[in-house]
Design a protein around this motif. Structure first.
Motif, short mmCIF file in Angstrom:
data_model
loop_
_atom_site.label_atom_id
_atom_site.label_comp_id
_atom_site.label_asym_id
_atom_site.label_seq_id
_atom_site.Cartn_x
_atom_site.Cartn_y
_atom_site.Cartn_z
N ASP A 96 0.89 -1.24 0.05
CA ASP A 96 0.21 0.08 -0.04
C ASP A 96 0.79 1.32 -0.05
OD1 ASP A 96 -2.24 -1.34 -0.25
OD2 ASP A 96 -2.56 -1.49 2.03
N THR A 97 1.81 0.86 1.02
CA THR A 97 2.69 2.26 0.53
C THR A 97 3.17 3.20 -0.68
OG1 THR A 97 3.49 2.11 2.87
CG2 THR A 97 5.15 2.95 2.00
N ALA A 99 2.16 1.79 -3.17
CA ALA A 99 1.05 2.59 -4.13
C ALA A 99 0.93 3.54 -3.80
CB ALA A 99 -0.55 1.67 -4.25
N GLU A 100 0.60 4.36 -2.35
CA GLU A 100 0.79 5.61 -2.12
C GLU A 100 1.59 6.19 -2.82
OE1 GLU A 100 0.62 5.91 1.69
OE2 GLU A 100 -1.52 4.88 2.12
N LEU A 101 3.42 5.98 -2.97
CA LEU A 101 4.28 6.48 -3.08
C LEU A 101 4.29 6.97 -4.95
CD1 LEU A 101 7.14 8.01 -3.47
CD2 LEU A 101 7.95 5.49 -3.59
N ALA A 103 1.24 7.10 -6.81
CA ALA A 103 0.64 8.11 -7.12
C ALA A 103 1.15 9.89 -6.41
CB ALA A 103 -0.58 8.10 -5.72
N PHE A 104 1.92 9.71 -5.53
CA PHE A 104 2.62 11.01 -4.91
C PHE A 104 3.26 11.23 -6.43
CE2 PHE A 104 5.69 13.38 -3.61
CZ PHE A 104 5.16 14.33 -2.60
N SER A 296 -1.50 -6.10 -3.84
CA SER A 296 -2.15 -5.42 -2.22
C SER A 296 -2.93 -7.07 -1.70
CB SER A 296 -1.98 -4.57 -2.09
OG SER A 296 -1.73 -4.14 -0.51
#
Length: 324
Positions: A96-97, A99-101, A103-104, A296
């Protein structure tokens, strides 16, 4: 596309030919073996990860599982699109981390769950989705091969996740892809004489049950896969040992068909199909059939199965907001 491939192990020998078939320029980096791989395929090798990142647009991670998170994070922070072999991480939180990165930084991260691209599994997913066998009720999947003794990290569950996270994650993902979201898992495992076997039972939201079997057997064990999907209108079977195609048992031929066995052209490498789909997405095309959310969730299911093995109890895996 300029592909920076990290790794020089067995999986690189299906990724590199696929990239070359797609017309990509491939550069390889590995702590060991990069020069030999480069010479074999007529591609460039570099001596450092920094040099690889300077030369590529897309990073393809083909390294042992415990390195996936760190390398994907490094590549994303360097502004590269990333393709990563499964499992994308050793725990769902790390997946998940990432995935967030992604997107960022505005880059794509694609998980290489290649079994979704094997023709027999893709056809099964399509047939079930079309209602050919009705509502799926009982699903069985098996994956058998020799214990991967060629690399010591496989035997260290802290690094590989054992047979469940390394091998069976393929069929956990396929079961969810075909029968829908999972709410509960129960699993058992046996390890003896250099072999490892496990059985995972998935309870789906629909009430369907999937029984997933994995075997890491003795040296020389023939690799084989099979599945049986029983629904309210019929059964769909596949067994790689006897036949590479699918067999429908519906009590009567499919409407308008002359045979109960569909055409299953297995000629193209599923790795080529997979990487073509990822490349198209990176260039602005449609989203691939496997998402970061799928990756994930597959890790989460595998970790829960290992928890069930350790505790001897079933584990709830209800996760709201995750689509099947």
């Amino acid at each position: 596309m300029n592909i920076g491939l990290i790794g020089a192990g067995g999986i690189t020998h299906v990724h590199i030919p696929a990239w070359l078939a797609l017309g990509a320029r491939v550069t390889v980096f590995s702590l060991e073996g990069a020069a030999a791989v480069a010479a074999q395929y007529g591609i460039d090798a570099v001596d450092s990860l920094d040099e690889l990142l300077e030369r590529c647009d897309v990073v393809d991670i083909c390294t042992p599982t415990p390195t996936h998170y760190r390398l994907a994070e490094r590549a994303l922070r360097a502004g590269k699109h990333v393709i990563c072999e499964k499992p994308i991480a050793l725990c769902a939180a790390d997946a998940d981390t990432l995935a967030e990165l992604a997107a960022f930084v505005g880059k794509q991260l694609h998980p290489a769950h290649v079994v979704r691209y094997f023709a027999e599994y893709a056809l099964a997913h399509k047939a079930v989705g079309a209602g050919t066998i009705g509502e799926p009720a009982i699903l069985r999947f098996s994956r058998i091969g020799e214990f991967p003794a060629w690399a010591s990290w496989f035997a260290d569950e802290a690094q590989s996740g054992g047979i469940v996270l390394d091998q069976m994650i393929h069929d956990l993902d396929i079961a969810r892809w075909i029968a829908g979201e999972v709410i509960e898992i129960y699993a058992v495992k046996h390890v003896a004489s250099g072999c490892e076997t496990a059985q995972v039972v998935l309870t789906h939201e629909s009430g369907a049950l999937s029984y997933v079997t994995g075997v890491w057997g003795a040296p020389g064990t023939t690799f084989a896969t099979s599945f049986s999907i029983a629904g309210s209108k019929g059964v769909l079977n596949h067994d790689s040992k006897s036949d590479a195609s699918l067999r429908f048992d519906l009590g009567a031929p499919l409407p308008g068909a002359h045979s109960q066995r569909p055409d299953t052209s297995l000629g193209e490498s599923p790795y080529l199909t997979e990487l073509r789909e990822f490349a198209a997405a990176i260039e602005g095309g449609a989203a691939p059939r496997v998402s970061l959310g799928d990756a994930s969730r597959a890790v989460e299911l595998a970790v829960a199965a290992n928890e069930s093995i350790a505790s001897g109890r079933s584990v709830s895996v209800i996760r709201h907001g995750v689509s099947a």
